[in-house]
Design a protein around this motif. Structure first.
Motif, mmCIF file in Angstrom:
data_model
loop_
_atom_site.group_PDB
_atom_site.id
_atom_site.type_symbol
_atom_site.label_atom_id
_atom_site.label_comp_id
_atom_site.label_asym_id
_atom_site.label_seq_id
_atom_site.Cartn_x
_atom_site.Cartn_y
_atom_site.Cartn_z
ATOM 1 N N GLN A 53 29.944 73.708 63.476
ATOM 2 C CA GLN A 53 29.560 73.757 64.896
ATOM 3 C C GLN A 53 30.745 73.638 65.845
ATOM 4 O O GLN A 53 30.633 73.960 67.012
ATOM 5 C CB GLN A 53 28.579 72.611 65.205
ATOM 6 N N ASP A 54 31.894 73.146 65.338
ATOM 7 C CA ASP A 54 33.028 72.954 66.255
ATOM 8 C C ASP A 54 33.985 74.145 66.242
ATOM 9 O O ASP A 54 35.118 74.045 66.706
ATOM 10 C CB ASP A 54 33.778 71.664 65.908
ATOM 11 N N ASN A 55 33.526 75.278 65.730
ATOM 12 C CA ASN A 55 34.370 76.474 65.675
ATOM 13 C C ASN A 55 33.839 77.496 66.691
ATOM 14 O O ASN A 55 32.803 78.116 66.461
ATOM 15 C CB ASN A 55 34.344 77.035 64.248
ATOM 16 N N PRO A 56 34.532 77.679 67.824
ATOM 17 C CA PRO A 56 33.984 78.483 68.920
ATOM 18 C C PRO A 56 33.932 79.983 68.613
ATOM 19 O O PRO A 56 34.616 80.470 67.716
ATOM 20 C CB PRO A 56 34.964 78.217 70.066
ATOM 21 N N LEU A 57 33.133 80.703 69.383
ATOM 22 C CA LEU A 57 32.964 82.144 69.211
ATOM 23 C C LEU A 57 33.697 82.891 70.324
ATOM 24 O O LEU A 57 33.887 82.351 71.415
ATOM 25 C CB LEU A 57 31.472 82.507 69.277
ATOM 26 N N ILE A 58 34.069 84.119 70.043
ATOM 27 C CA ILE A 58 34.693 84.971 71.060
ATOM 28 C C ILE A 58 33.596 85.762 71.769
ATOM 29 O O ILE A 58 32.653 86.243 71.130
ATOM 30 C CB ILE A 58 35.730 85.901 70.397
ATOM 31 N N VAL A 59 33.724 85.876 73.096
ATOM 32 C CA VAL A 59 32.750 86.643 73.880
ATOM 33 C C VAL A 59 33.320 88.038 74.139
ATOM 34 O O VAL A 59 34.455 88.177 74.599
ATOM 35 C CB VAL A 59 32.433 85.928 75.211
ATOM 36 N N HIS A 60 32.524 89.056 73.816
ATOM 37 C CA HIS A 60 32.966 90.450 73.944
ATOM 38 C C HIS A 60 32.328 91.110 75.160
ATOM 39 O O HIS A 60 31.124 90.972 75.378
ATOM 40 C CB HIS A 60 32.615 91.221 72.662
ATOM 41 N N VAL A 61 33.147 91.827 75.906
ATOM 42 C CA VAL A 61 32.667 92.535 77.099
ATOM 43 C C VAL A 61 33.031 94.019 76.973
ATOM 44 O O VAL A 61 33.826 94.398 76.108
ATOM 45 C CB VAL A 61 33.290 91.943 78.391
#
Ligand code: AMP
Ligand code: MG
Length: 340
Positions: free
Chosen positions: A58-66
């Motif tokens: 849970q402490d591994n963030p995700l990248i947001v794609h645009v």
């Protein structure tokens, strides 16, 4: 759950995948780096399914794609000038920018961090999918946590089949390793993960860019990772990977002297015929882009042929070779034997 395989070349496939995303589902998405496991970034419940499907901490963030630079304004507190310059030079492309996040980005996406990583990918299918979905897309690599990233739709199906709604097949990935990540909240900016956009390319735009120690070294016990993905054993096949440091002759001699059941080689193109163990080549010695493109596929192939021990050639940490070096060192758990 049945996982739908959608061929991006078929009419209606991208629209179908976009509909799944709008309805809170998960889709394997082709990008120029690796396949992503996509969900609506603004829907916390959809994003939670990504963590579950991957078995991701849970402490591994995700990248947001645009799918456009104009879409980042509402995702961040403010757009730094350095982001504008980098985007102008390298977006769309394999580069993620970490900036202070806005409240619109759910905490689960950033794993509780005050920052968010954002990328505008260049892959035409990824761009079409994000545009059709009409929302920013959170996507980590589409592999089970800890395994090598996936670079074909078939790999995604093998890892994630039955756990996600669909895979959109856009062919094999061109870059083959995950995006270059740049932290823009520190001064000077800092390279957190090397990728297809090189350190020299970043410096050409920004001047000074520091390299986070986690890029080249194992994280000391108890140290805090600026890029949380760097602290886990990562990109690992089942086999035990050992990097052999030395020239071609030394490498070949060592491997041939240490052959046996389950011993395999991850070598440069042209070396296969010199080796007396099953060998998988992943590109020419200086052809870093080819090595990056083929590395994860090669690691998965070695598992398929039953490798127990893999003696690997590893490039110099320069140019795109730095990204290959970084992934291979993690796959090997930093186990290096000097043979030269
Ligand atoms: P993946 O897409 O599977 O390569 O995972 C994304 C990686 O990006 C994570 O493992 C982190 O290391 C990094 N990352 C994403 N968001 C941030 C952030 N806000 N700060 C630092 N690193 C980040
Ligand atoms: Mg990953």
């Amino acid at each position: 759950m049945h996982t739908l395989l959608l061929d991006a070349k078929q009419k209606g496939a991208v629209e179908k995948a976009a509909e799944i995303l709008r309805n809170g589902g998960l889709v394997g998405m082709p990008t120029e780096t690796v396949y992503g496991l996509a969900a609506n970034a603004l829907d916390g419940a959809a994003v939670a399914k990504i963590f579950k499907a991957k078995g991701r901490p849970q402490d591994n963030p995700l990248i947001v794609h645009v799918s456009g630079f104009g879409q980042i304004g509402r995702l961040v507190e403010s757009v730094p000038e350095r982001a504008e310059k980098l985007a102008e030079a390298y977006w769309p492309g394999p580069m993620t920018l970490v900036m202070k996040k806005s409240p619109l980005v759910p905490d689960i996406v950033s794993a509780g961090l005050p920052t968010v990583g954002i990328r505008f990918p260049s892959h035409p299918v990824a761009r079409a999918l994000i545009t059709a979905a009409g929302v920013p897309i959170a996507a980590p690599s589409a592999n089970r946590s800890g395994l090598p990233s996936t670079t074909t739709a078939q790999h995604v199906l093998r890892d994630m089949g039955g756990r996600i709604d669909a895979v959109l097949d856009g062919g094999p990935c061109g870059v083959g390793v995950e995006s270059t990540i740049v932290l823009l909240t520190s001064d000077p900016p800092r390279l957190l993960r090397p990728g297809g956009i090189t350190l020299a390319q970043l410096r050409a735009v920004l001047g000074r860019v520091d390299v986070d120690p986690a890029v080249l070294n194992p994280l000391p016990k108890g140290a805090r990772a600026l890029s949380p993905g760097m602290k886990y054993k990562h990109y690992s096949p089942k086999a035990n990977v050992i990097i052999l440091h030395g020239g071609e002759g030394d490498y070949v001699r060592y491997v041939n002297a240490h052959g046996g059941p389950g011993v395999c080689a991850l070598c440069y193109s042209g070396e296969e015929s010199l080796l007396r163990v099953p060998a998988v080549a992943y590109g020419g010695e200086k052809d870093y882009p080819a090595q990056a493109r083929r590395l994860f596929d090669a690691l998965r192939h070695l598992d398929d042929i039953g490798a127990q021990t893999v003696y690997a050639r590893c490039p110099k940490p320069e140019g795109v070779g730095l990204a290959v070096y970084n992934r291979l060192m993690r796959a090997a758990g930093f186990e290096v034997v000097s043979v030269g």
